[in-house]
Each structure stands twice: as C-alpha cells, then as structure tokens.
Design a protein around this motif. Structure first.
Motif, PDB file in Angstrom:
ATOM      1  N   GLN A  12      70.797  43.080  38.969  1.00  0.00           N
ATOM      2  CA  GLN A  12      71.697  44.075  39.546  1.00  0.00           C
ATOM      3  C   GLN A  12      72.413  43.606  40.812  1.00  0.00           C
ATOM      4  OE1 GLN A  12      70.208  48.092  39.955  1.00  0.00           O
ATOM      5  NE2 GLN A  12      68.724  47.810  38.312  1.00  0.00           N
ATOM      6  N   VAL A  13      71.796  42.710  41.574  1.00  0.00           N
ATOM      7  CA  VAL A  13      72.314  42.325  42.886  1.00  0.00           C
ATOM      8  C   VAL A  13      72.271  40.801  43.023  1.00  0.00           C
ATOM      9  CG1 VAL A  13      72.036  42.582  45.393  1.00  0.00           C
ATOM     10  CG2 VAL A  13      71.434  44.491  43.877  1.00  0.00           C
ATOM     11  N   GLU A  14      73.263  40.238  43.704  1.00  0.00           N
ATOM     12  CA  GLU A  14      73.255  38.808  43.998  1.00  0.00           C
ATOM     13  C   GLU A  14      72.525  38.548  45.314  1.00  0.00           C
ATOM     14  OE1 GLU A  14      76.982  36.834  43.947  1.00  0.00           O
ATOM     15  OE2 GLU A  14      77.565  37.619  41.980  1.00  0.00           O
ATOM     16  N   TYR A  15      71.661  37.540  45.304  1.00  0.00           N
ATOM     17  CA  TYR A  15      70.928  37.124  46.499  1.00  0.00           C
ATOM     18  C   TYR A  15      71.224  35.640  46.706  1.00  0.00           C
ATOM     19  CZ  TYR A  15      68.572  41.463  45.345  1.00  0.00           C
ATOM     20  OH  TYR A  15      68.319  42.771  45.025  1.00  0.00           O
ATOM     21  N   PRO A  16      72.287  35.310  47.449  1.00  0.00           N
ATOM     22  CA  PRO A  16      72.736  33.921  47.559  1.00  0.00           C
ATOM     23  C   PRO A  16      71.682  32.946  48.073  1.00  0.00           C
ATOM     24  CG  PRO A  16      74.423  35.426  48.382  1.00  0.00           C
ATOM     25  CD  PRO A  16      73.197  36.249  48.148  1.00  0.00           C
ATOM     26  N   TRP A  17      70.749  33.438  48.855  1.00  0.00           N
ATOM     27  CA  TRP A  17      69.738  32.553  49.449  1.00  0.00           C
ATOM     28  C   TRP A  17      68.603  32.220  48.499  1.00  0.00           C
ATOM     29  CZ3 TRP A  17      64.711  34.297  49.616  1.00  0.00           C
ATOM     30  CH2 TRP A  17      64.526  35.685  49.409  1.00  0.00           C
ATOM     31  N   LEU A  18      68.469  33.001  47.418  1.00  0.00           N
ATOM     32  CA  LEU A  18      67.289  32.925  46.562  1.00  0.00           C
ATOM     33  C   LEU A  18      67.580  32.083  45.326  1.00  0.00           C
ATOM     34  CD1 LEU A  18      64.396  33.896  45.944  1.00  0.00           C
ATOM     35  CD2 LEU A  18      65.388  35.977  44.964  1.00  0.00           C
ATOM     36  N   GLY A  19      66.830  30.990  45.163  1.00  0.00           N
ATOM     37  CA  GLY A  19      67.033  30.118  44.016  1.00  0.00           C
ATOM     38  C   GLY A  19      65.726  29.574  43.481  1.00  0.00           C
ATOM     39  N   PRO A  20      65.795  28.752  42.442  1.00  0.00           N
ATOM     40  CA  PRO A  20      64.577  28.197  41.823  1.00  0.00           C
ATOM     41  C   PRO A  20      63.667  27.471  42.807  1.00  0.00           C
ATOM     42  CG  PRO A  20      66.510  27.727  40.473  1.00  0.00           C
ATOM     43  CD  PRO A  20      67.020  28.305  41.756  1.00  0.00           C
ATOM     44  N   GLU A  21      64.259  26.949  43.884  1.00  0.00           N
ATOM     45  CA  GLU A  21      63.438  26.228  44.868  1.00  0.00           C
ATOM     46  C   GLU A  21      62.447  27.147  45.580  1.00  0.00           C
ATOM     47  OE1 GLU A  21      67.264  27.455  47.032  1.00  0.00           O
ATOM     48  OE2 GLU A  21      66.660  26.795  45.027  1.00  0.00           O
ATOM     49  N   HIS A  22      62.628  28.456  45.428  1.00  0.00           N
ATOM     50  CA  HIS A  22      61.714  29.418  46.050  1.00  0.00           C
ATOM     51  C   HIS A  22      60.514  29.763  45.150  1.00  0.00           C
ATOM     52  CE1 HIS A  22      65.279  30.016  48.638  1.00  0.00           C
ATOM     53  NE2 HIS A  22      64.369  30.266  49.555  1.00  0.00           N
ATOM     54  N   GLY A  23      60.415  29.066  44.038  1.00  0.00           N
ATOM     55  CA  GLY A  23      59.220  29.164  43.207  1.00  0.00           C
ATOM     56  C   GLY A  23      58.839  30.572  42.783  1.00  0.00           C
ATOM     57  N   PRO A  24      57.658  31.049  43.191  1.00  0.00           N
ATOM     58  CA  PRO A  24      57.121  32.310  42.667  1.00  0.00           C
ATOM     59  C   PRO A  24      57.928  33.553  43.027  1.00  0.00           C
ATOM     60  CG  PRO A  24      55.791  31.534  44.518  1.00  0.00           C
ATOM     61  CD  PRO A  24      56.729  30.424  44.164  1.00  0.00           C
ATOM     62  N   ILE A  25      58.815  33.481  44.011  1.00  0.00           N
ATOM     63  CA  ILE A  25      59.583  34.684  44.359  1.00  0.00           C
ATOM     64  C   ILE A  25      60.977  34.688  43.731  1.00  0.00           C
ATOM     65  CG2 ILE A  25      58.287  35.042  46.490  1.00  0.00           C
ATOM     66  CD1 ILE A  25      60.794  34.077  48.038  1.00  0.00           C
ATOM     67  N   TYR A  26      61.257  33.686  42.905  1.00  0.00           N
ATOM     68  CA  TYR A  26      62.553  33.638  42.223  1.00  0.00           C
ATOM     69  C   TYR A  26      62.492  34.452  40.930  1.00  0.00           C
ATOM     70  CZ  TYR A  26      66.830  31.814  40.085  1.00  0.00           C
ATOM     71  OH  TYR A  26      68.072  31.703  39.490  1.00  0.00           O
ATOM     72  N   ARG A  27      62.366  35.737  41.103  1.00  0.00           N
ATOM     73  CA  ARG A  27      62.388  36.711  40.008  1.00  0.00           C
ATOM     74  C   ARG A  27      62.562  38.083  40.618  1.00  0.00           C
ATOM     75  NH1 ARG A  27      57.623  39.609  39.629  1.00  0.00           N
ATOM     76  NH2 ARG A  27      55.744  38.695  40.541  1.00  0.00           N
ATOM     77  N   SER A  28      62.689  39.100  39.795  1.00  0.00           N
ATOM     78  CA  SER A  28      62.829  40.459  40.315  1.00  0.00           C
ATOM     79  C   SER A  28      61.485  41.012  40.760  1.00  0.00           C
ATOM     80  CB  SER A  28      63.434  41.376  39.248  1.00  0.00           C
ATOM     81  OG  SER A  28      64.756  40.973  38.940  1.00  0.00           O
ATOM     82  N   PHE A  29      61.492  41.770  41.855  1.00  0.00           N
ATOM     83  CA  PHE A  29      60.307  42.466  42.364  1.00  0.00           C
ATOM     84  C   PHE A  29      60.698  43.915  42.612  1.00  0.00           C
ATOM     85  CE2 PHE A  29      59.341  38.091  43.316  1.00  0.00           C
ATOM     86  CZ  PHE A  29      57.968  37.997  43.166  1.00  0.00           C
ATOM     87  N   GLU A  30      59.981  44.835  41.964  1.00  0.00           N
ATOM     88  CA  GLU A  30      60.354  46.245  42.054  1.00  0.00           C
ATOM     89  C   GLU A  30      59.134  47.115  42.363  1.00  0.00           C
ATOM     90  OE1 GLU A  30      64.297  47.222  40.110  1.00  0.00           O
ATOM     91  OE2 GLU A  30      63.105  46.512  38.407  1.00  0.00           O
ATOM     92  N   PRO A  31      59.363  48.418  42.645  1.00  0.00           N
ATOM     93  CA  PRO A  31      58.287  49.278  43.149  1.00  0.00           C
ATOM     94  C   PRO A  31      57.052  49.360  42.273  1.00  0.00           C
ATOM     95  CG  PRO A  31      60.398  50.319  43.535  1.00  0.00           C
ATOM     96  CD  PRO A  31      60.678  49.103  42.707  1.00  0.00           C
ATOM     97  N   GLY A  32      57.214  49.332  40.961  1.00  0.00           N
ATOM     98  CA  GLY A  32      56.059  49.453  40.086  1.00  0.00           C
ATOM     99  C   GLY A  32      55.032  48.362  40.283  1.00  0.00           C
ATOM    100  N   GLU A  33      55.460  47.201  40.740  1.00  0.00           N
ATOM    101  CA  GLU A  33      54.545  46.086  40.980  1.00  0.00           C
ATOM    102  C   GLU A  33      53.820  46.229  42.310  1.00  0.00           C
ATOM    103  OE1 GLU A  33      54.648  41.174  41.063  1.00  0.00           O
ATOM    104  OE2 GLU A  33      56.400  42.307  40.381  1.00  0.00           O
ATOM    105  N   LEU A  34      54.499  46.801  43.291  1.00  0.00           N
ATOM    106  CA  LEU A  34      53.886  46.937  44.617  1.00  0.00           C
ATOM    107  C   LEU A  34      52.971  48.155  44.704  1.00  0.00           C
ATOM    108  CD1 LEU A  34      53.629  46.023  47.567  1.00  0.00           C
ATOM    109  CD2 LEU A  34      55.688  47.355  48.082  1.00  0.00           C
ATOM    110  N   GLU A  35      53.293  49.211  43.997  1.00  0.00           N
ATOM    111  CA  GLU A  35      52.594  50.490  44.161  1.00  0.00           C
ATOM    112  C   GLU A  35      51.070  50.388  44.065  1.00  0.00           C
ATOM    113  OE1 GLU A  35      54.032  54.887  43.211  1.00  0.00           O
ATOM    114  OE2 GLU A  35      53.693  53.708  41.412  1.00  0.00           O
ATOM    115  N   PRO A  36      50.502  49.732  43.049  1.00  0.00           N
ATOM    116  CA  PRO A  36      49.031  49.655  42.998  1.00  0.00           C
ATOM    117  C   PRO A  36      48.436  48.862  44.158  1.00  0.00           C
ATOM    118  CG  PRO A  36      50.032  48.303  41.275  1.00  0.00           C
ATOM    119  CD  PRO A  36      51.121  49.132  41.857  1.00  0.00           C
TER     120      PRO A  36
END
Length: 274
Positions: A12-36
């Motif tokens: 949905q959104v472009e994040y110019p700073w975020l690329g494959p070099e960021h490893g485990p955080i180079y994917r979407s993170f949304e509320p359902g994952e944080l809530e538990p």
C-alpha cells in the motif's frame, strides 16, 4: 505503554529506505502480528510512528488506528519545508483526536543540518501553533547537537528524542553523546525515548548493556521526561518484542515505583495527551 512502534504495508505504501538489505524487516508488519505480543507484555496502548515521509503512510496509520483501539496515538508526517501545505494538512488531521504529532526521517536527508534550515524552523512553528509534538530522529552524531537550537528557535514545541539518539552502546562509547544529550535535557520541553537501544547494542545484548545509558538518561532528564518504546518491528533485528520489554524492565528494576511507572507509561500519556 509502548511509545514507539511502527507498521508498514509494502503493497500500500512506498518506503524508500527499506530494502532487501534490511533482512527480516523487509516485509509488511501489521497490527494482527503485534497484538498478541502486546497482550503478553501487559501493554494496553501504543503510539504508532511514521515510517515514510509521505501522506500515504500517515493515512495508512490513521486507518489502522480506526480499527485497533489500543493504538492510542499516531505520529504522522507533513512537509515541514512547505509551511502553507503543512498547515493545510494539520488543519485536516488535527480534527482526528488520535493524531498527536509529526516526525520526519531527517537521518535520510543528505544534509545533516536539514532540520535547522529556516524553512523547516517555520514549519515547526506551525506545528507548535497546533499543539502538535515533534519526534526527532536524532541519530548520533549528526542530529542530537541540533536539539537545543530547535528548542530555542521554536518555543512551546514539545520535542522528543527518539531512541536516546542511538548511543554507541556496541562500542561502549560515551562522549560526545553524553555531553550532547545532557545539553538537550537542559530544555524543559525536550523529552527522550528509551527505545531502539537493543539495535544500537548489537547481538547478544542484555539489560546490563543498556543500563548505563538508561541510567544516564534518567540522571539528565528525570523519569518524568523519559518514555519506553519498543521500536518494533525494527527491534527484531536484534531480539524480539518480549526481550526488549523484559530487559528494559530489568534495567529499571532498582528505580522507585513512581519512576518506573513514568517511564513505562505515564510520561508518554502526558506528552502525547493520550
């Protein structure tokens, strides 16, 4: 309370700073994952902080806050270099009670002095007029030194230094970070976040690695101007949510109950008017 966490959706959104070099955080993170993870830590409110200098990112965050009541505040973005445009957006977004402040990824700007330009100062004065806060991505050593100038040039603006300006924990460094943080703390409208320290500490960190830096921050700011933040999901680059929460609590265990309550929730509630 968690005063600093992020969500991003790469579809949905472009994040110019975020690329494959960021490893485990180079994917979407949304509320359902944080809530538990929040439930496991006993955290009932969070402050959701921008991850891109764009209207799309802010709109996305506000839409998540509508769906999840535990998002107590949103720190978004407006173009501080364009005073009139920033004011028009602030007129719109400040009608939403969950909208609390602004951040700009100043550490991604080529000019390390970007935030003290005249146009930006004018934009920050508009921010102050609307009673909004400003999160300072004061990545040491380039930006922390500017905080006193911002406090002087924009009276009444509540400033918060993200991640204690990323002290050189991994190298067990101290100066000039400590001197610059102490100088910033002399201004009563300047606050700081006890957040993002695990990724500054590197691998195999513990509360013992963080404690000297947290102790110095408490000494300089007082607990009433410090607030805990997880910096999730960036935090998973050196641990996980539970580890950040537990080790931060260990680092604070010797403090009086009132101080711990301030750092772990009370300060953020006051600063962001939650």
């Amino acid at each position: 309370m968690d005063a600093h966490q992020h969500f991003w959706n790469l579809q949905q959104v472009e994040y110019p700073w975020l690329g494959p070099e960021h490893g485990p955080i180079y994917r979407s993170f949304e509320p359902g994952e944080l809530e538990p993870q929040l439930l496991a830590a006993g955290i009932d409110k969070t402050v959701l902080v921008q991850a891109a200098n764009s209207y799309e990112d802010t709109e996305y965050m506000l839409s998540q806050a509508e769906r999840f009541g535990w998002i107590g505040g949103v720190v978004g973005w407006v173009p501080l270099m364009k005073r009139r445009e920033a004011e028009e957006k602030l007129k719109q977004w400040t009608k939403n009670p969950v909208f609390k402040g602004i951040r700009h990824l100043i550490h991604d700007e080529r000019d390390p002095d970007w935030v003290i330009q005249g146009e930006v100062i004018e934009g920050l004065r508009v921010l102050a007029a609307y009673g909004m806060t400003f999160d300072v991505v004061a990545v040491f050593p380039d930006h922390l030194k500017h905080v006193p100038l911002l406090a002087e040039q924009v009276p009444g603006l509540k400033l918060v230094i993200d991640h204690l300006a990323k002290p050189p924990i991994a190298k067990k460094g101290w100066e000039p970070w400590a001197e610059q943080l102490e100088r910033a703390a002399q201004y009563p409208d300047v606050y700081a976040k006890v957040s993002g320290l695990n990724t500054a500490a590197g691998d195999d960190w513990t509360a013992a690695d963080l404690k000297p830096y947290i102790d110095f921050a408490v000494k300089t700011f007082g607990a009433e101007r410090l607030m805990f933040g997880s910096d999730w999901p960036v935090a998973i680059m050196a641990g996980d949510y539970a580890q950040v929460w537990c080790e931060t609590n260990k680092a604070l265990e010797s403090y009086p109950k009132a101080d711990k309550e301030a750092i772990l929730g009370g300060t953020a509630a006051r600063f962001y008017h939650l």
